[in-house]
Enzyme design. Structure first.
Site, mmCIF file in Angstrom:
data_model
loop_
_atom_site.group_PDB
_atom_site.id
_atom_site.type_symbol
_atom_site.label_atom_id
_atom_site.label_comp_id
_atom_site.label_asym_id
_atom_site.label_seq_id
_atom_site.Cartn_x
_atom_site.Cartn_y
_atom_site.Cartn_z
ATOM 1 N N ASP A 70 14.803 -6.169 -13.824
ATOM 2 C CA ASP A 70 14.011 -5.476 -14.843
ATOM 3 C C ASP A 70 14.339 -6.044 -16.220
ATOM 4 O O ASP A 70 13.468 -6.189 -17.071
ATOM 5 C CB ASP A 70 14.337 -3.968 -14.862
ATOM 6 C CG ASP A 70 13.797 -3.288 -13.626
ATOM 7 O OD1 ASP A 70 13.224 -3.996 -12.773
ATOM 8 O OD2 ASP A 70 13.967 -2.058 -13.512
ATOM 9 N N GLU A 75 15.377 -9.086 -17.027
ATOM 10 C CA GLU A 75 14.746 -10.389 -17.252
ATOM 11 C C GLU A 75 13.254 -10.223 -17.537
ATOM 12 O O GLU A 75 12.697 -10.891 -18.404
ATOM 13 C CB GLU A 75 14.936 -11.292 -16.027
ATOM 14 C CG GLU A 75 16.357 -11.810 -15.909
ATOM 15 C CD GLU A 75 16.640 -12.406 -14.533
ATOM 16 O OE1 GLU A 75 17.142 -13.526 -14.471
ATOM 17 O OE2 GLU A 75 16.340 -11.740 -13.519
ATOM 18 N N SER A 99 -17.876 12.954 -1.975
ATOM 19 C CA SER A 99 -16.631 13.526 -1.471
ATOM 20 C C SER A 99 -16.588 13.271 0.040
ATOM 21 O O SER A 99 -17.450 12.561 0.569
ATOM 22 C CB SER A 99 -16.662 15.011 -1.802
ATOM 23 O OG SER A 99 -15.527 15.616 -1.296
ATOM 24 N N LEU A 100 -15.613 13.830 0.738
ATOM 25 C CA LEU A 100 -15.501 13.590 2.180
ATOM 26 C C LEU A 100 -15.570 14.900 2.935
ATOM 27 O O LEU A 100 -14.999 15.903 2.498
ATOM 28 C CB LEU A 100 -14.148 12.940 2.503
ATOM 29 C CG LEU A 100 -13.937 11.483 2.128
ATOM 30 C CD1 LEU A 100 -12.487 11.106 2.365
ATOM 31 C CD2 LEU A 100 -14.853 10.596 2.951
ATOM 32 N N GLU A 153 -7.204 5.193 7.188
ATOM 33 C CA GLU A 153 -6.425 5.034 5.953
ATOM 34 C C GLU A 153 -5.680 6.327 5.670
ATOM 35 O O GLU A 153 -6.066 7.388 6.164
ATOM 36 C CB GLU A 153 -7.367 4.748 4.767
ATOM 37 C CG GLU A 153 -8.140 3.460 4.917
ATOM 38 C CD GLU A 153 -9.209 3.286 3.833
ATOM 39 O OE1 GLU A 153 -9.246 4.088 2.872
ATOM 40 O OE2 GLU A 153 -10.009 2.356 3.972
ATOM 41 N N LYS A 155 -4.853 9.460 3.383
ATOM 42 C CA LYS A 155 -5.585 10.179 2.342
ATOM 43 C C LYS A 155 -4.581 10.534 1.252
ATOM 44 O O LYS A 155 -3.711 11.386 1.443
ATOM 45 C CB LYS A 155 -6.233 11.432 2.916
ATOM 46 C CG LYS A 155 -7.123 12.128 1.910
ATOM 47 C CD LYS A 155 -7.939 13.209 2.594
ATOM 48 C CE LYS A 155 -8.959 13.821 1.667
ATOM 49 N NZ LYS A 155 -8.401 14.422 0.473
ATOM 50 N N ASP A 166 -3.094 12.049 -2.017
ATOM 51 C CA ASP A 166 -3.373 13.275 -2.762
ATOM 52 C C ASP A 166 -3.268 13.004 -4.265
ATOM 53 O O ASP A 166 -2.232 13.228 -4.883
ATOM 54 C CB ASP A 166 -2.392 14.376 -2.327
ATOM 55 C CG ASP A 166 -2.901 15.744 -2.728
ATOM 56 O OD1 ASP A 166 -4.061 15.837 -3.166
ATOM 57 O OD2 ASP A 166 -2.142 16.712 -2.603
ATOM 58 N N TYR A 180 -9.549 1.723 -2.476
ATOM 59 C CA TYR A 180 -10.073 1.671 -1.114
ATOM 60 C C TYR A 180 -11.557 1.341 -1.028
ATOM 61 O O TYR A 180 -12.098 1.219 0.046
ATOM 62 C CB TYR A 180 -9.769 2.975 -0.358
ATOM 63 C CG TYR A 180 -9.977 4.250 -1.170
ATOM 64 C CD1 TYR A 180 -11.249 4.682 -1.489
ATOM 65 C CD2 TYR A 180 -8.886 5.000 -1.607
ATOM 66 C CE1 TYR A 180 -11.439 5.834 -2.224
ATOM 67 C CE2 TYR A 180 -9.067 6.160 -2.354
ATOM 68 C CZ TYR A 180 -10.348 6.569 -2.655
ATOM 69 O OH TYR A 180 -10.533 7.702 -3.392
ATOM 70 N N LYS A 214 -7.284 16.300 8.119
ATOM 71 C CA LYS A 214 -6.165 16.798 7.318
ATOM 72 C C LYS A 214 -4.916 17.016 8.167
ATOM 73 O O LYS A 214 -5.001 17.443 9.314
ATOM 74 C CB LYS A 214 -6.553 18.138 6.677
ATOM 75 C CG LYS A 214 -7.613 18.040 5.603
ATOM 76 C CD LYS A 214 -7.008 17.486 4.328
ATOM 77 C CE LYS A 214 -7.912 17.606 3.130
ATOM 78 N NZ LYS A 214 -8.030 18.911 2.551
ATOM 79 N N CYS A 269 21.076 41.042 -18.835
ATOM 80 C CA CYS A 269 21.463 39.783 -18.188
ATOM 81 C C CYS A 269 22.340 40.091 -16.973
ATOM 82 O O CYS A 269 23.314 40.832 -17.087
ATOM 83 C CB CYS A 269 22.220 38.916 -19.190
ATOM 84 S SG CYS A 269 23.025 37.508 -18.437
ATOM 85 N N CYS A 305 26.156 38.707 -18.002
ATOM 86 C CA CYS A 305 27.009 39.261 -19.066
ATOM 87 C C CYS A 305 26.564 40.665 -19.480
ATOM 88 O O CYS A 305 27.164 41.281 -20.344
ATOM 89 C CB CYS A 305 27.008 38.337 -20.283
ATOM 90 S SG CYS A 305 25.435 38.360 -21.153
ATOM 91 N N CYS A 332 18.428 35.817 -21.961
ATOM 92 C CA CYS A 332 19.638 36.529 -22.366
ATOM 93 C C CYS A 332 19.941 36.107 -23.795
ATOM 94 O O CYS A 332 19.950 34.914 -24.108
ATOM 95 C CB CYS A 332 20.786 36.127 -21.439
ATOM 96 S SG CYS A 332 22.390 36.605 -22.086
ATOM 97 N N CYS A 342 27.222 34.108 -23.429
ATOM 98 C CA CYS A 342 27.050 34.479 -22.018
ATOM 99 C C CYS A 342 27.704 33.405 -21.127
ATOM 100 O O CYS A 342 27.416 32.217 -21.282
ATOM 101 C CB CYS A 342 25.564 34.589 -21.710
ATOM 102 S SG CYS A 342 25.226 34.758 -19.952
HETATM 103 S S1 IVH Z 1 -13.030 7.380 0.629
HETATM 104 C C1 IVH Z 1 -17.437 7.927 0.251
HETATM 105 N N1 IVH Z 1 -10.463 6.965 1.114
HETATM 106 O O1 IVH Z 1 -10.206 12.194 -1.140
HETATM 107 C C2 IVH Z 1 -15.986 7.786 0.475
HETATM 108 N N2 IVH Z 1 -11.068 8.802 -0.271
HETATM 109 O O2 IVH Z 1 -11.463 14.688 -0.307
HETATM 110 C C3 IVH Z 1 -15.209 8.418 -0.581
HETATM 111 N N3 IVH Z 1 -9.161 10.060 -1.153
HETATM 112 O O3 IVH Z 1 -12.985 12.026 -3.255
HETATM 113 C C4 IVH Z 1 -13.789 8.417 -0.541
HETATM 114 N N4 IVH Z 1 -7.584 8.855 -0.185
HETATM 115 O O4 IVH Z 1 -10.741 11.004 -4.111
HETATM 116 C C5 IVH Z 1 -11.372 7.726 0.474
HETATM 117 N N5 IVH Z 1 -8.236 6.457 1.600
HETATM 118 C C6 IVH Z 1 -9.147 7.221 0.984
HETATM 119 C C7 IVH Z 1 -8.771 8.326 0.174
HETATM 120 C C8 IVH Z 1 -9.765 9.101 -0.431
HETATM 121 C C9 IVH Z 1 -7.830 9.888 -0.986
HETATM 122 C C10 IVH Z 1 -9.771 11.153 -1.961
HETATM 123 C C11 IVH Z 1 -10.998 10.731 -2.756
HETATM 124 C C12 IVH Z 1 -12.102 11.625 -2.267
HETATM 125 C C13 IVH Z 1 -11.325 12.796 -1.728
HETATM 126 C C14 IVH Z 1 -12.144 13.573 -0.726
#
Ligand code: IVH
Length: 666
Positions: free
Chosen positions: A36, A38, A85-86, A116, A118, A120, A225, A312, A406, A409, A424, A429
């Site tokens: 780090d 360097e 979204s998924l 893949e 997921k 968070d 991704y 999930k 407290c 004390c 307190c 204390c």
């Molecule tokens: S694919 C149309 N891949 O999870 C495909 N999403 O609950 C869209 N997320 O909105 C997303 N890891 O923000 C994809 N390997 C992954 C992910 C991922 C996390 C999130 C993403 C999405 C949310 C849905």
């Protein structure tokens, strides 16, 4: 000899290439090639040269990640294509139904998947134009998001330049790794700020900060991704991932191509077990049909693609009973209620306590002693009580009355109207003293590491220590007879206590435990003041000039130094020889170095720190522990620390040992 423009250009070019190479190795491939230190030196040299030749700065220079100006707000921007979204599923059966839905649309072809993790975190879209990092937009409502370009640019895993012309968009997840999350919360705790509940909230809060410099300090990271390249379409998700990797864009290393749904299920089972070993939070897996052509055939509903689903992991939850609620008193006197639980296993660890945060939280959730509760652990975060299982109540549960005094004390506690925390108010204390001693001696403060909880308890019980300065009066005899202390550990502790006397000013300021003054603020304060005396006399107007110090912090500092108890504490620390105080007497000697201030860093071959200090003081010079613009020279030995960097940044002359010898030979 200063460089000519041509030489500077060449050197800058080489430095940028090296920095980009090492950033990639470190942040993207997790395979650092240099230390780090360097790496920092390369950056420093680049910054210095760019400062000398500002005309050579380009937006892609690795020094340009962090903009100077705080933002006013975020512009709302439309996504090129909606960020969908998924759909979720929780059981194998639901997963099989997902495949059946696909088979109805594509009955004849074989379906391969990419599985893949997921992550968070929070979704992000980043656009590169002609190979340059151009724009970053949050997911927002999927159609429009906020332009957070300046903030996302601070994330070192994003290359600022990639070898690709035209427009390219990547999408992925910004997340906060657990070590960074813990660090941020530790700092917030020290500064008496509310803690982030989990890494995702911390990441979301960080990306919305208005000062990119602060965002840079949050150490966010990313996994990408999704890839869209203008005018080019890859055949499969797997190819897209490989293309991103080749372009130097960070993908998750654990994605897997699966030729059947059974292979996906094995992936799921494997990661359900292994997820605790990751240093970031994953809440499931994402299954995507690999072929882009098949994805197109499947299409999307208004909300989700039909070619992908998330599976999930079960929440890390368990039910148990609250045996008792105890109240802990912290260093600032804050009272924190803690549930004592019937021990229960939760993803590999036995949980027997859970914080209940504060009085309001107990009331809101109506938590009683004897209740069955659902507890949850997200990532490696401290478990929390999610809800009370009221249907299991027998009528014998006891509501918790938050103490008015407290528990340690028995002094009255005080809760300001606009705060959730009761404190307190007794300055002496014993609980506060114990926590203050532990904080004072902690590794990042005065680094008296041998002084652990058990030892502090004994010192307090035996009345060997009643205030922090009493530590410096401890004798070998006092220590050697304590439980679990022998000759060696006693001597070690005494040595560490002795060494703490020459600890740097910033660490002492932090060690004092002034409310809202964490490590970073302490460093900023220390570089402004020469010693503790000047700090203790500083008016709020002067304090708020310092970066990181606002009116609230300034007020807290002034309050601290005006309390008689603290004045006595500082007087005693000075008496015992803690040397971050004004060295006026020592430097009053007249000599060739009169009026000059020195800072020592690193190891000198011919002198110990103390010897070097004496050499300087005998010649009328002053030695301080913090580099500031007022420092005349920094003397750097082997393995110098951050002080050397600071000196270079501020343009303070640096002497090596040879030059130092020459200076004192007069
Ligand atoms: S694919 C149309 N891949 O999870 C495909 N999403 O609950 C869209 N997320 O909105 C997303 N890891 O923000 C994809 N390997 C992954 C992910 C991922 C996390 C999130 C993403 C999405 C949310 C849905």
């Amino acid at each position: 000899m200063p460089l000519t423009l041509k030489e500077a250009k060449k050197r800058i070019q080489k430095l940028r290439e090296d920095v980009v190479f090492h950033e990639k190795k470190y942040y993207i491939e997790n395979d650092p090639q240099i230390s780090d230190y360097e790496f920092d030196m390369l950056i420093k040299e680049l910054i210095n040269l760019e400062r000398q030749f500002p005309e050579l700065i380009t937006p892609e220079s690795p020094t340009q990640r962090v903009g100077e100006q705080p933002l006013e707000g975020f512009a709302s921007v439309e996504h090129s294509t909606p960020m969908l979204s998924l759909d979720n599923c929780y059981t194998m059966e639901e997963l099989r139904e997902f495949e059946e839905r696909i088979r109805k649309i594509i009955p004849t072809e074989k379906i391969a998947y990419v599985a893949e993790l997921k992550i968070d975190g929070l979704g992000i879209s980043v656009i590169y134009r002609d190979g340059k990092f151009a724009q970053a937009i949050t997911r927002g409502d999927g159609l429009r998001g906020d332009d957070v370009t300046a903030n996302v640019k601070t994330i070192r895993s994003f290359p600022l330049a990639i070898p690709q012309s035209g427009e390219l968009e990547v999408r992925g997840e910004i997340y906060l790794p657990f070590p960074s999350f813990r660090k941020i919360n530790r700092r917030r705790e020290n500064e008496d700020l509310p803690l982030f509940v989990n890494p995702r909230n911390a990441a979301a809060g960080s990306i919305r900060l208005l000062d990119p410099k602060e965002v840079a300090a949050r150490m966010l990271d990313v996994f990408l991704y999704t890839l869209f390249v203008e005018g080019e379409e890859k055949e499969s998700q797997w190819q897209n991932l490989q293309t991103m990797k080749k372009l130097g864009l960070k993908i998750n290393p654990h994605s897997r191509r699966c030729s059947s749904l059974d292979a996906v299920i094995s992936y799921y089972r494997e990661w359900k077990e292994r997820r605790d070993a990751l240093d970031y939070d994953v809440d499931g897996i994402v299954i995507k049909v690999d072929s882009v052509e098949q994805q197109r055939l499947l299409g999307s509903t208004a909300k989700f693609p039909r070619w992908a689903i998330s599976f999930k992991f079960p929440a890390r939850q368990a039910t148990t009973r609250i045996k008792d609620i105890v109240v802990q008193v912290g260093r600032t006197g804050a009272l924190t209620p803690v549930a004592v639980l019937e021990p229960v296993k939760l993803s590999g660890t036995t949980i027997s306590r859970s914080t209940l945060h504060n009085e309001d939280e107990i009331r809101r959730k109506d938590i009683r002693v004897g209740d069955f509760v659902l507890i949850e652990r997200s990532g490696d975060v401290i478990p929390k009580v999610v809800l009370v299982m009221k249907e299991k109540r027998t009528g014998r549960e006891i509501p918790f009355a938050f103490p008015k005094i407290c528990p340690v004390c028995h002094t009255e506690v005080f809760r300001p109207e606009d705060e959730a925390v009761s404190r307190c108010i007794n300055p002496s204390c014993p609980a506060k003293l114990k926590e203050s001693l532990l904080h004072y001696s902690s590794r990042r403060a005065m680094n008296i590491e041998t002084l652990g909880v058990a030892l502090v308890n004994q010192l307090l019980e035996k009345h060997l220590v009643q205030t922090i300065p009493d530590l410096y009066a401890l004798s070998y005899e006092d220590l050697v007879n304590l439980d679990r202390m022998g000759p060696k550990s006693s001597q070690n502790l005494l040595d560490e206590i002795e060494k703490s006397k020459v600890m740097d000013l910033d660490r002492l300021i932090y060690a004092l435990g002034i409310r809202f003054v964490g490590e970073r603020t302490a460093q900023a304060i220390a570089s402004h003041f020469r010693d503790l005396d000047s700090l203790s006399k500083a008016p709020p107007e002067e304090l708020i000039q310092i970066e990181d110090v606002g009116p609230k912090v300034a007020e807290s500092i002034v309050f601290f130094f005006h309390q008689p108890k603290n004045t006595t504490l500082l007087d005693k620390l000075r008496e015992v020889g803690v040397n971050s105080f004004s060295q006026a007497e020592a430097s009053s000697e007249e000599g060739p170095l009169s009026g000059q201030t020195f800072v020592l860093t690193g190891k000198l071959a011919q002198f110990s720190r103390e010897e070097a200090r004496k050499e300087i003081e005998q010649r009328g010079g002053t030695v301080t522990s913090t580099v500031s613009r007022k420092t005349d020279y920094v003397i750097a030995g082997a393995e110098p620390g951050a002080k050397l960097e600071k000196a270079q940044k501020l343009g303070v002359p640096v002497l090596d040992e040879k030059n130092f010898l020459a200076l004192i030979s007069f």
